[in-house]
Design an enzyme around this catalytic site. Structure first.
Site, PDB file in Angstrom:
ATOM      1  N   HIS A 123       0.832  -1.198   0.000  1.00  0.00           N
ATOM      2  CA  HIS A 123       0.000   0.000   0.000  1.00  0.00           C
ATOM      3  C   HIS A 123       0.866   1.247   0.000  1.00  0.00           C
ATOM      4  CE1 HIS A 123       0.778  -0.519   4.382  1.00  0.00           C
ATOM      5  NE2 HIS A 123       0.810   0.806   4.383  1.00  0.00           N
ATOM      6  N   HIS A 169      -5.754  -2.391   4.081  1.00  0.00           N
ATOM      7  CA  HIS A 169      -5.897  -1.201   3.252  1.00  0.00           C
ATOM      8  C   HIS A 169      -5.002  -1.307   2.027  1.00  0.00           C
ATOM      9  CE1 HIS A 169      -2.341  -0.450   5.550  1.00  0.00           C
ATOM     10  NE2 HIS A 169      -2.277   0.856   5.426  1.00  0.00           N
ATOM     11  N   HIS A 184       4.753   7.177   2.606  1.00  0.00           N
ATOM     12  CA  HIS A 184       5.532   5.947   2.489  1.00  0.00           C
ATOM     13  C   HIS A 184       4.901   4.978   1.502  1.00  0.00           C
ATOM     14  CE1 HIS A 184       2.625   4.512   5.639  1.00  0.00           C
ATOM     15  NE2 HIS A 184       2.737   3.358   4.987  1.00  0.00           N
ATOM     16  N   HIS A 216       1.059  -1.603  14.714  1.00  0.00           N
ATOM     17  CA  HIS A 216       0.056  -0.564  14.557  1.00  0.00           C
ATOM     18  C   HIS A 216      -1.198  -0.913  15.358  1.00  0.00           C
ATOM     19  CE1 HIS A 216       2.085   1.716  11.500  1.00  0.00           C
ATOM     20  NE2 HIS A 216       2.018   0.779  10.576  1.00  0.00           N
ATOM     21  N   TYR A 225       9.738   1.067   9.746  1.00  0.00           N
ATOM     22  CA  TYR A 225       9.912   2.077   8.706  1.00  0.00           C
ATOM     23  C   TYR A 225      11.376   2.431   8.559  1.00  0.00           C
ATOM     24  CZ  TYR A 225       4.860   3.106   8.998  1.00  0.00           C
ATOM     25  OH  TYR A 225       3.493   3.033   8.976  1.00  0.00           O
ATOM     26  N   GLU A 235       8.016   1.187   4.248  1.00  0.00           N
ATOM     27  CA  GLU A 235       7.549   0.378   5.373  1.00  0.00           C
ATOM     28  C   GLU A 235       7.656  -1.101   5.021  1.00  0.00           C
ATOM     29  OE1 GLU A 235       3.559  -0.238   8.192  1.00  0.00           O
ATOM     30  OE2 GLU A 235       3.361   0.636   6.184  1.00  0.00           O
TER      31      GLU A 235
END
Length: 277
Positions: A123, A169, A184, A216, A225, A235
């Protein structure tokens, strides 16, 4: 990632080992860091034509880029978004199958992998001023849906996370006056152990670490990261929640944004919030 091709303009094409097409990332030399565009594959050429009409009907300016502009890729439809970014749609790209394993009785993983052993591109997170218009465009025209969002005390959206399938996502939209910016690109590995190995390699190679391996709250994914030599943040992402298209979005409040982003530390670093390209 695995380098699969270099074209006549010096662009480098790369893929994760599970990805079936020739490339998912293209790098080019430039005077500054950033993202030119993010692309999404559609079902077929007829769908590509119809979505181009749908975008124009929405009021979006669409530019058709002919096949061959990128090697091994068919025609693309490029358009500007309400957050100031360029997105593209395409239907065809050279198929190669996963790297290093057979499509008949495949082994668990290929021999010869190097580095972090990225499985796939996952993503991007992008920043801009009108994320709600961006949400509407992605959902009403292109079929995305909201998986999670962050709101303030008035209910205003500060961040919106959207998916095309059952992933946590495919794109994260962050409200920001720095319009059209890039936070990112994320690359997927399978397990927490894979993520820890990525953290080890980042340290062993002297790569610029942004955030050590952690979790997260949003997406429940595991993460680390780092900055690449060009200055873009990347990431490494593992796990993450499964989300269903008919499921209600998870809601986070901005007063708990530290826990939402970094579930263990429960606070954000200034660098994480301010470093954009």
């Amino acid at each position: 990632m695995i380098e699969t091709h270099r074209d006549g303009e010096g662009r480098v094409y790369l893929k994760g080992w599970t990805e079936p097409e020739l490339f998912s990332v293209v790098l080019r030399e430039a005077d500054e860091a950033g993202m030119d565009f993010q692309g999404f594959k559609v079902r077929d050429e007829d769908t590509l034509t119809q979505l181009s009409r749908d975008l124009r009907a929405w009021g979006v300016d669409v530019q058709e880029i002919p096949a061959g502009d990128l090697d091994h890729c068919g025609r693309r439809m490029q358009f500007s978004t309400p957050t100031g970014h360029r997105f593209e749609l395409y239907a065809t790209k050279t198929y190669t199958g996963p790297w290093g394993i057979s499509e008949v009785e495949p082994e668990a993983w290929p021999r010869g992998l190097r580095g972090i052993r990225v499985q796939r591109f996952d993503h991007c997170q992008i920043h801009g001023r009108d994320i709600e218009a961006m949400r509407d465009l992605l959902s009403e025209v292109l079929g995305f849906y909201v998986t999670e969002h962050v709101i303030d005390d008035t209910g205003k959206n500060l961040a919106i996370f959207m998916s095309l399938a059952m992933k946590a996502h495919d794109v994260a939209l962050i409200l920001d006056d720095r319009h059209g910016t890039f936070h990112h690109a994320a690359f997927y590995v399978e397990t927490w152990e894979n993520l820890l190995r990525a953290g080890d390699l980042i340290s062993m190679t002297g790569t610029s670490l942004d955030t050590a391996p952690t979790r997260h709250g949003i997406t429940r994914g595991q993460t680390t990261y780092f900055f690449d030599p060009s200055g873009n943040r990347n990431e490494v992402f593992a796990g993450g929640s499964t989300h269903y298209p008919d499921q209600r979005p998870y809601v986070w409040h901005d007063r708990n944004i530290g826990k939402a982003i970094f579930y263990h530390h429960q606070k954000l670093s200034e660098k994480f919030m301010t470093a954009l390209t």
